[in-house]
Motif scaffolding. Structure first.
Motif: not given
Ligand SMILES: [Zn+2]
Length: 246
Positions: A41-42, A91, A95
């Protein structure tokens, strides 16, 4: 009497034969059902390139739930992820919990913004999602109220998106820099007894120990009989918010 002994010995031999020949087959059948979906993720980040190298060295594919980054390096990483056979998931662009969880419309717009960037950059529009914080996060309540996650998940499903939480946390987000040992141990203990696992890891500049732990995690999962695959709209999923809870 002699005949009887012979028969017993023959029967025993047959049993041993059957048992010894069926055991490896049975084990193979069981292990082929075990699938590990590694997720990062990220990203993209400074770690992406090394993560991709490790995946390549091991001949396995993974899923990257990325965010909206527009630097040249990030765009190169989007390309590498796709070109090397991995899967991109959405995602959200920003964010930013306050922004994305304010309303269903705000969430949709943020997801669409990232999909546009990915489409322009690599020609891919993901239809798989991971909600920042997971689908059952309570941080969203501050900006969108108690029922915002159920409203968003319902709408995104109606729009054709599938979402993925995780059933194995690497705990690499539990500390700014979690120790490599804690990350490996956590994957080992959390995967125990599970046939299909979605492993949560992070692709961030600061998560150097995740990269260090990755070869050991892969090697352990391989030894435990797991095959590796990417997530897709129709693959196995694990969701904290079950339909009954919505
Ligand atoms: Zn995240």
């Amino acid at each position: 009497m002699k005949y009887l002994i012979c028969s017993i010995i023959t029967a025993l031999c047959t049993m041993i034969c059957v048992v010894s020949s069926s055991s490896p087959a049975a084990a193979a059948a069981t292990s082929s059902d075990k699938i590990a979906y590694l997720t990062f993720d990220d990203g993209p980040s400074k770690s992406t390139s090394r993560i991709l190298d490790i995946l390549q060295e091991n001949g396995i594919k993974a899923t990257f739930f990325v965010t909206g980054k527009t630097s040249e390096h990030s765009k190169q990483m989007f390309h590498r992820i796709v070109d090397e056979g991995h899967t991109l998931g959405n995602h959200t662009y920003s964010h930013d919990y306050n922004r994305i969880y304010r309303s269903v419309g705000a969430f949709k717009a943020d997801v669409e913004r990232l999909n546009r960037l990915l489409e322009e950059t690599v020609g891919v529009r993901p239809n798989i999602l991971r909600y920042p914080g997971g689908s059952n996060n309570h941080l969203s309540w501050r900006s969108g109220g108690r029922h915002i996650m159920s409203a968003i998940t319902r709408e995104m499903s109606a729009l054709g998106y599938q979402y993925f939480d995780w059933n194995v946390s690497s705990t690499d987000a539990a500390a700014v820099i979690q120790s490599k040992e804690a990350i490996v141990d956590s994957v080992k203990s959390n995967s125990s007894g599970k046939k299909q696992i979605i492993v949560l890891m992070h692709d961030m500049d600061v998560k150097t120990t995740t990269v260090e732990a990755l070869p050991e995690i892969i090697s352990y999962l391989k030894q435990s009989g797991y095959h590796f695959d990417v997530l897709g709209k129709d693959s196995f999923t694990f969701q904290f918010l079950r339909p009954g809870n919505r």
